[in-house]
Structure formats: C-alpha cells, structure tokens
Design a protein around this motif. Structure first.
Motif, PDB file in Angstrom:
ATOM      1  N   ASP A  17      43.137  32.108  37.722  1.00  0.00           N
ATOM      2  CA  ASP A  17      44.530  31.813  38.062  1.00  0.00           C
ATOM      3  C   ASP A  17      45.292  31.700  36.742  1.00  0.00           C
ATOM      4  O   ASP A  17      45.405  30.629  36.157  1.00  0.00           O
ATOM      5  N   LEU A  18      45.807  32.823  36.258  1.00  0.00           N
ATOM      6  CA  LEU A  18      46.429  32.890  34.931  1.00  0.00           C
ATOM      7  C   LEU A  18      47.908  32.562  35.003  1.00  0.00           C
ATOM      8  O   LEU A  18      48.594  32.899  35.979  1.00  0.00           O
ATOM      9  N   ASP A  19      48.416  31.921  33.951  1.00  0.00           N
ATOM     10  CA  ASP A  19      49.837  31.623  33.861  1.00  0.00           C
ATOM     11  C   ASP A  19      50.640  32.813  33.350  1.00  0.00           C
ATOM     12  O   ASP A  19      51.820  32.961  33.665  1.00  0.00           O
ATOM     13  N   VAL A  20      50.005  33.626  32.503  1.00  0.00           N
ATOM     14  CA  VAL A  20      50.658  34.779  31.879  1.00  0.00           C
ATOM     15  C   VAL A  20      49.826  36.014  32.198  1.00  0.00           C
ATOM     16  O   VAL A  20      48.587  35.972  32.158  1.00  0.00           O
ATOM     17  N   GLY A  21      50.491  37.114  32.535  1.00  0.00           N
ATOM     18  CA  GLY A  21      49.787  38.339  32.849  1.00  0.00           C
ATOM     19  C   GLY A  21      49.100  38.943  31.632  1.00  0.00           C
ATOM     20  O   GLY A  21      49.516  38.730  30.486  1.00  0.00           O
ATOM     21  N   VAL A  22      48.050  39.690  31.891  1.00  0.00           N
ATOM     22  CA  VAL A  22      47.281  40.340  30.828  1.00  0.00           C
ATOM     23  C   VAL A  22      47.220  41.833  31.122  1.00  0.00           C
ATOM     24  O   VAL A  22      46.816  42.247  32.214  1.00  0.00           O
ATOM     25  N   ASP A  23      47.618  42.638  30.148  1.00  0.00           N
ATOM     26  CA  ASP A  23      47.401  44.075  30.200  1.00  0.00           C
ATOM     27  C   ASP A  23      46.094  44.372  29.482  1.00  0.00           C
ATOM     28  O   ASP A  23      45.932  44.035  28.301  1.00  0.00           O
ATOM     29  N   VAL A  24      45.157  44.962  30.195  1.00  0.00           N
ATOM     30  CA  VAL A  24      43.876  45.346  29.619  1.00  0.00           C
ATOM     31  C   VAL A  24      43.962  46.837  29.305  1.00  0.00           C
ATOM     32  O   VAL A  24      44.222  47.648  30.205  1.00  0.00           O
ATOM     33  N   VAL A  25      43.763  47.196  28.027  1.00  0.00           N
ATOM     34  CA  VAL A  25      44.011  48.570  27.604  1.00  0.00           C
ATOM     35  C   VAL A  25      42.824  49.103  26.807  1.00  0.00           C
ATOM     36  O   VAL A  25      42.435  48.515  25.792  1.00  0.00           O
TER      37      VAL A  25
END
Length: 469
Positions: free
Chosen positions: A292-300
C-alpha cells in the motif's frame, strides 16, 4: 552516516518499516522460495547476445515485459527510441618483435574490438601505461603510439573507467588503445568507448596473459621491443532500442523511478551484468505490487546502458523530473552476498538504505561518492536524488563481467531473491508520504566529482556537464 539512522533510527521510520514488514509478510515469504527469478534469468540469458540495438535486445525486452506482467505491474508498455547501433566485426593484433641479435618475428594475439571503436588499422610502437591513470599517461610519451592499459585501478584509488583512460590517452595523442584484463583465464574484455557514438581511435581488449607479453615488448620496457599492427572491422548503423515500463502504486503527482538495464554485451550471456540486476527488479516489483504505497513507482527496464546509458537518457528526457522524488538504479545487485548502496551525495537516500539495513539486520554498505557510469547519471546530473544498488564481491574490478565468462552458472539466485526483498523495502520507504528527499545541489555535486578526481577524465571523455564550468 545520516543523523536519524542506525543507532538512532527515527521512531516514525522504524515503526513504518516494521509495519511494512508485517504488511508484506506473505509477499516476502512467497518470494523467499520463488523459482521465478531463476526462470526469468534463464530465459534472458538463453538469448545469448542482448547488445544494444540488436534483435537479441528486442527479444529481451519482450521477456522483461512478460516478467513485469507476471509481477503484477499495470500499464506495461515499451517506449522505442532510435540509437546508433554498433556491430562487431573481426579484430586482429599482431606484434613484430626484434630480439637482441637483430632477428625479427611476428606474434598474433586474440583480441576483441571495444564497442564504438571505428574500423581501421594503426601500426606503431606501443607503451605500457600501467593502470592507465592520467598521471601514468602523462609520465609516458604516448603521442603517435598505441597505449596499453589495465582494466583495474591502483589500490586505494577511486575507480577509473575505461572511457576516462581511453579518452585521456587519445587526448594526449595516442593512435590506439589496448585494454588489458586483470582477471586470469584468457578472457579479453569488452566495454564501450563512448556514449552512443563512434570513438576517435581504434581500441581492443586483450586477456591478462596477452597483456603480460605486450608489456615485455613495450617501447618503455628495457629489452626486446615490438611494433604493433592493430586492425578493427566494425560498423555503426541506425538502430532501435526500447525501454520497458510498468507501474505500481497510486497514480500520484509525485513518483519514484526503479530502473535497471536489461541489455548486455554480445560476447556472453550477460548473467551478472545485468541479468541479475533486472531479475532483482522484477522480484522487487512483485513485492511492491502487494504494498500500500503512498507514492506511485514507475518500474523501468532501460536499454542500451552498455553502449552509453542511452535508455536512461531517453527516460530522463521524456519524464517530468520535477515530479520524480528519487531514482533507484539496480546495476549489479543480486550478484554477490551483500548489497552496496551508492547515494551519489544524497544524504536522504543513504539514510533510507541505512534504516532498512538496521531494521532488517541485513548489511547494506553505503557509499556517498558519485560517478557517471551507470543509469543514475542522467538523473543525478539534473539534480534528482538517487541510489545505485550493486553488490560487493570483495575484489576490485568487474570480475567475470564484460567477458565470455559472464554466464548463468556464476549466479546464486538466493542473492537475487534477498536483494529483491530489500530493494522493495527501500523503495517503499522512499515512497512514504512524509519522506523528505531534497534535490541535489549542482555546485555541491560538481565539487563532489572534483573531490573524487573525476573531472580530468570526464572532460577527456566529454562527460563533464557544461553547467559545471
């Protein structure tokens, strides 16, 4: 060491990490025994060459996209971009020696062209410049000669990249460059000479054993002398690479980037560099998908790292960097037992690494000195805080990396699984709502590179940012 970590981890940070461990217990436990990292790595390395801009790299991107989907990432897609692709042809190194009695003979040695070496032939005397530091090059007359330099660096000194050695030698008038491996086993090394464009002089790699002979024949070694005939056949052409992108967490205005390169050199399977790294990121992504993350993560997964950080440059140029809290670059994690976190002068990212290490009782060594030779660089030089995660073999240099011996049998996938868990916790903590990660100060960053004595080599390799004058 940051003030709020280790013996004095801030209460709110400690509570949050402990809570995250409880929240992710099922995902962490599942990952501990999961065979997905090994299966993913097997599929990737079975391709053979993943050279930037090649068909092998394109097929690797498809495997990575499938891995992202299985990990639970959403909006998985590719972002293609144009590159100048380099294709290896043949290379030949011959040395004509003159003995004390005046007789001559010719020896041929196995060699590999270094990526972005132009095609061409040079013939001249050659000189041994030891490790290839600027000081050693300055101590010899290299003008009009071919330079022979080691892949490693002096004990106690900073790491000196081949691009620095090559660029500085050519700047001083060298006609060609021979890169000598320091690892036993008749293993000529490879490695790019420039960031995505043809270099200014021919260059090749030779084994440690060949290097021992070349040093005996060098013009600056008393006794038998030699003259080198060095030729390279290679081509550059327009090509295409691609980044593979997936997302986890909320669609927030602010986000994190978790990146790793998936390309590899054409002479080996690229299991250690960077098959382990991208497998570790896929593993971490599977854990983050349950968080349950507060900030989104772009996985690249970025392409073309090995030939100039081209995928990372593309990502930096097409991303609103004002919205990026930090970049976590996984280049070398999963190879060896313990994680190493390079914070590139960011005290805030170092503090997170130290806190996760303390709370999980898993050692993560932190280092603050910056360098420009991995995918965090396009972001760091623009002021984005970063962590670069690799692992420590206890030895200097790349080891099996960039040689024919970079193969899957060198990998222990327990390291991939463990590092994936730790990296997921690092990213989740960096994504905490109240986690303050200040931007990097340009003047302080430039001073840090100067203090680490990178400036001369970076200028020679045309990597010193214009704004740092």
């Amino acid at each position: 060491m940051a003030e709020d970590t280790l013996d004095d981890v801030a209460d709110e940070t400690a509570d949050r990490i402990r809570g995250r461990l409880d929240e992710l217990a099922p995902a962490l436990g599942r990952t501990w025994t999961d065979d997905e990292p090994w299966t993913f790595l097997t599929e990737l390395t079975a391709l053979g060459s993943r050279m930037g801009g090649s068909d092998g790299e394109r097929r690797a991107a498809e495997i990575v996209a499938d891995g992202f989907e299985r990990a639970g990432l959403r909006d998985v897609h590719t972002d293609p971009f144009e590159v100048t692709a380099w294709e290896r042809g043949t290379a030949e190194l011959r040395v004509e020696t003159t003995a004390r009695d005046g007789s001559t003979s010719t020896r041929r040695f196995e060699t590999l062209a270094l990526p972005y070496s132009p095609a061409g032939t040079v013939e001249s005397e050659f000189v041994d410049v030891g490790y290839g530091t600027p000081e050693e090059i300055d101590d010899e007359d290299v003008e009009g000669r071919i330079v022979v330099a080691s892949t490693t660096t002096p004990p106690g000194s900073r790491f000196i990249h081949r691009m620095e050695k090559f660029g500085y030698a050519v700047e001083q008038g060298a006609l060609g460059f021979v890169f000598v491996n320091h690892v036993d086993g008749q293993l000529p090394p490879t490695g790019s000479l420039a960031f995505g464009e043809e270099a200014d002089a021919v260059a090749v790699g030779v084994s440690k054993e060949t290097g021992a002979w070349l040093r005996e024949y060098a013009a600056n070694t008393p006794g038998t002398t030699g003259r080198m005939d060095l030729s390279v056949d290679a081509t550059t052409r327009p090509g295409e690479s691609r980044n593979v992108v997936g997302r986890v967490g909320p669609d927030s205005d602010e986000r994190l980037l978790l990146v790793a390169h998936y390309d590899g050199h054409d002479i080996a399977e690229g299991a250690l560099d960077n098959g382990c790294g991208i497998a570790t990121v896929v593993t971490a992504a599977g854990v983050l998908a349950d968080a349950d993350l507060d900030v989104g993560v772009d996985v690249v997964a970025v392409g073309c790292e090995e030939i100039g950080l081209l995928g990372a440059e593309r990502l930096a140029e097409t991303t609103d960097l004002d919205s990026v809290r930090a970049v976590v670059n996984v280049d070398g994690a999963g190879r060896f037992r313990d994680l190493v976190a390079l914070s590139h002068t960011s005290e805030a990212t170092a503090a997170v690494a130290e806190a996760v290490s303390e709370l999980t009782r898993h050692p993560i060594e932190t280092e603050s000195d910056p360098h420009p030779f991995s995918d965090q660089w396009p972001f760091v030089r623009r002021g984005v805080p970063a962590l670069q995660l690799h692992s420590n073999s206890g030895e200097r240099g790349r080891g099996w990396g960039h040689t024919h011996a970079d193969t899957r049998d060198k990998v222990d996938d327990r390291n991939i699984r463990e590092h994936g868990l730790l990296i997921a916790l690092l990213v989740a903590e960096l994504a905490a709502a109240d986690r303050d990660v200040p931007r990097l100060d340009g003047d302080a960053l430039a001073d840090a590179f100067r203090d680490a004595k990178f400036e001369p080599g970076m200028r020679a390799a045309d990597l010193w940012p214009a704004g740092w004058e």
